[in-house]
Design a protein around this motif. Structure first.
Motif, PDB file in Angstrom:
ATOM      1  N   PHE A  11       3.671   3.134  -9.345  1.00 28.62           N
ATOM      2  CA  PHE A  11       4.073   2.391 -10.747  1.00 28.62           C
ATOM      3  C   PHE A  11       5.572   1.766 -10.519  1.00 28.62           C
ATOM      4  O   PHE A  11       5.690   0.646 -11.162  1.00 28.62           O
ATOM      5  N   GLU A  12       6.527   2.755 -10.145  1.00 26.71           N
ATOM      6  CA  GLU A  12       7.713   1.930  -9.985  1.00 26.71           C
ATOM      7  C   GLU A  12       7.888   0.665  -9.254  1.00 26.71           C
ATOM      8  O   GLU A  12       8.516  -0.208  -9.632  1.00 26.71           O
ATOM      9  N   VAL A  51      -2.589   2.632  -4.555  1.00 27.27           N
ATOM     10  CA  VAL A  51      -2.153   3.820  -4.123  1.00 27.27           C
ATOM     11  C   VAL A  51      -3.200   4.701  -3.702  1.00 27.27           C
ATOM     12  O   VAL A  51      -4.359   4.736  -4.604  1.00 27.27           O
ATOM     13  N   THR A  52      -2.969   5.698  -2.682  1.00 26.83           N
ATOM     14  CA  THR A  52      -4.141   6.197  -2.283  1.00 26.83           C
ATOM     15  C   THR A  52      -3.688   7.429  -1.480  1.00 26.83           C
ATOM     16  O   THR A  52      -2.433   7.636  -1.356  1.00 26.83           O
ATOM     17  N   ASP A  53      -4.560   8.428  -1.193  1.00 33.09           N
ATOM     18  CA  ASP A  53      -4.370   9.469  -0.356  1.00 33.09           C
ATOM     19  C   ASP A  53      -4.172   9.504   0.889  1.00 33.09           C
ATOM     20  O   ASP A  53      -4.320   8.177   1.302  1.00 33.09           O
ATOM     21  N   ASN A  54      -3.966  10.404   1.697  1.00 29.60           N
ATOM     22  CA  ASN A  54      -3.359  10.514   3.177  1.00 29.60           C
ATOM     23  C   ASN A  54      -4.423   9.874   3.916  1.00 29.60           C
ATOM     24  O   ASN A  54      -4.035   8.921   5.104  1.00 29.60           O
ATOM     25  N   ILE A  81       0.914  -1.130   0.039  1.00 26.89           N
ATOM     26  CA  ILE A  81       0.052  -0.038   0.027  1.00 26.89           C
ATOM     27  C   ILE A  81       0.858   1.196   0.106  1.00 26.89           C
ATOM     28  O   ILE A  81       1.684   1.192   0.698  1.00 26.89           O
ATOM     29  N   VAL A  82       0.572   2.168  -0.826  1.00 27.80           N
ATOM     30  CA  VAL A  82       1.400   3.390  -1.121  1.00 27.80           C
ATOM     31  C   VAL A  82       0.341   4.444  -0.435  1.00 27.80           C
ATOM     32  O   VAL A  82      -0.508   4.638  -1.244  1.00 27.80           O
ATOM     33  N   ARG A  83       0.743   5.008   0.397  1.00 30.78           N
ATOM     34  CA  ARG A  83      -0.117   6.150   0.957  1.00 30.78           C
ATOM     35  C   ARG A  83       0.489   7.607   0.818  1.00 30.78           C
ATOM     36  O   ARG A  83       1.750   7.851   1.208  1.00 30.78           O
ATOM     37  N   THR A 112      -3.765  -0.408  -8.296  1.00 28.59           N
ATOM     38  CA  THR A 112      -5.010   0.162  -8.019  1.00 28.59           C
ATOM     39  C   THR A 112      -5.111   1.372  -7.384  1.00 28.59           C
ATOM     40  O   THR A 112      -4.557   1.386  -6.603  1.00 28.59           O
ATOM     41  N   SER A 113      -5.730   2.355  -7.998  1.00 30.49           N
ATOM     42  CA  SER A 113      -5.876   4.003  -7.258  1.00 30.49           C
ATOM     43  C   SER A 113      -6.973   3.849  -6.701  1.00 30.49           C
ATOM     44  O   SER A 113      -8.050   3.700  -7.274  1.00 30.49           O
TER      45      SER A 113
END
Ligand code: NAD
Length: 369
Positions: free
Chosen positions: A179-180, A244-247, A134-136, A190-191
């Motif tokens: 993406f990287e 990937v998603t917001d804070n 998860i990328v926040r 998944t955004s």
């Protein structure tokens, strides 16, 4: 030829120094097995920094952080500092270092070790082999937007306000990191947002789409409303690769995903910023857990979250994928042989102290390495 990396180590408070001692032993073991040398400098953060310097993060420490290739952090906080002014509280040190290094992407893996499948609240078949990242977004959105505050209205009632704002640059840079990461994993992003009800969500979707079309067209991108994502994470978590998603949504979704895999003592994290003039990305690695004052000083804390955070550092800051995998595989082997710290212990397991767990992991690293 030996490559040298500068690591700033900030053990912090409570169990922070206890778990960090084991990380340093693992780091030394990795040096023995590779052609890398870690130039380690230790300093204070949080309550320990307040006791020593009168501030939870000194200017000198911050300078060292900016000059290092990566920062390893333990944990901060404790009741000893409860009565300090808000600006001097241990947690302010942590918020400041993240802000000053402009660490805008927080990476939280939800990785289920085979040996821990039974510890999940979901059915084994749903979590066996689970590996999500998860990328926040960490430095923008509703936690920072203006206007904010609580005000009294003319009718005597009160109104609380927080503002969600994102701009193009903030969205594109965190999307790029997602993406990287996907490029080196299963090539699927998944955004998540709420573009059905929020304009900032519409912008988020459009900008992620832009980065995808222009820079990462070979990867798969899908969009999902954040509430649906929360549901899908417990229904069928293995459908995801990188999210990937917001804070705000990331705060919630990363906690949810992480807990699919077991205990707080097992969860690592990385926070990444921009690439500097020496081609190094600013980065800080820390366990998700806090300073655990209830068990601190007893030598029973689980060091695995911190050791796995170090493994993330090897992978994402130094490109040492092999050594990073070696640590992950060793942790899995140790756990599958029934060696556990008190927080993980089951009926037939062998109960290890913090130090014994560190030693056991090192023993396996040496055997596998
Ligand atoms: P915590 O994560 O410190 O502890 C929650 C529970 O999990 C406790 O029962 C603790 O014993 C257990 N636990 C946590 N890490 C463990 C480990 N490695 N091994 C075994 N058990 C573990 O959260 P809390 O109790 O809410 O907060 C305690 C202090 O930590 C507070 O001052 C809080 O502000 C601070 N905190 C700091 C961070 C950080 O430094 N990033 C994060 C969260 C909380």
């Amino acid at each position: 030829m030996t490559t040298s990396y500068k690591l700033l180590v900030l053990p912090g408070d409570g169990i922070g120094p206890e778990v960090m001692s084991e990380v340093l032993k693992v780091a030394s073991c990795i040096e023995d097995l590779s052609s890398v040398n870690f130039e380690i400098e230790q300093d204070e953060i949080g309550g320990a920094a307040y006791d020593k310097y009168g501030t939870p993060l000194s200017e000198e420490t911050l300078k060292k952080a900016k000059n290092s290739h990566a920062v390893l952090l333990g944990a901060v906080g404790g009741s000893k500092w409860d009565n300090l002014d808000f600006s001097l509280k241990p947690e302010q040190g942590l918020l400041r270092i993240r802000k000053e290094l402009d660490l805008y992407a927080n990476l939280r893996p939800a990785l289920c070790f085979e040996s821990m499948v039974g510890a999940s609240s979901l059915k084994p078949e749903l979590v066996s082999g689970l590996d999500i990242m998860i990328v926040r977004e960490l430095t923008g959105g509703v936690y920072f937007g203006e206007p904010r505050g609580i005000k009294e209205l003319s009718d005597g009632t009160r109104q609380g306000t927080n503002t969600q704002t994102y701009n193009t640059n903030e969205i594109r840079r965190v999307a790029r990191i997602a993406f990287e990461l996907a490029q080196k994993r299963n090539k699927k992003v998944t955004s998540c947002e709420k573009s059905n009800v929020m304009e900032s969500g519409i912008l988020w979707r459009e900008e992620v789409e832009h980065v995808h079309q222009n820079e990462f067209k070979d990867l798969e991108l899908s969009h999902m409303y954040a509430d649906n994502c929360a549901m899908q994470l417990v229904r069928n978590p293995k459908q995801f690769d990188v999210i990937v998603t917001d804070n705000l949504f990331g705060d919630i979704l990363s906690d949810e995903a992480a807990m699919l895999t077991g205990s707080l003592g097992m969860l690592p994290s990385a926070s990444l910023g921009a690439i500097d003039e020496n081609n190094f990305r600013k980065s800080l690695y820390e366990p998700v857990h806090g300073s655990a004052p209830d068990i601190s000083g007893q030598g029973i804390a689980n060091p695995i979250a911190s050791i796995l955070s170090f493994a993330m550092c090897l992978k994402y800051s130094f490109g040492m994928d092999h050594e990073s995998d070696l640590i992950n595989n060793s942790v899995n082997k140790v756990l599958s042989e029934g060696f556990k710290t008190a927080d993980l212990i089951g009926d037939d397991d062998k109960n290890l102290s913090t130090e014994e767990m560190g030693n056991q992991i090192i023993k396996v690293i040496k055997g596998l390495g």
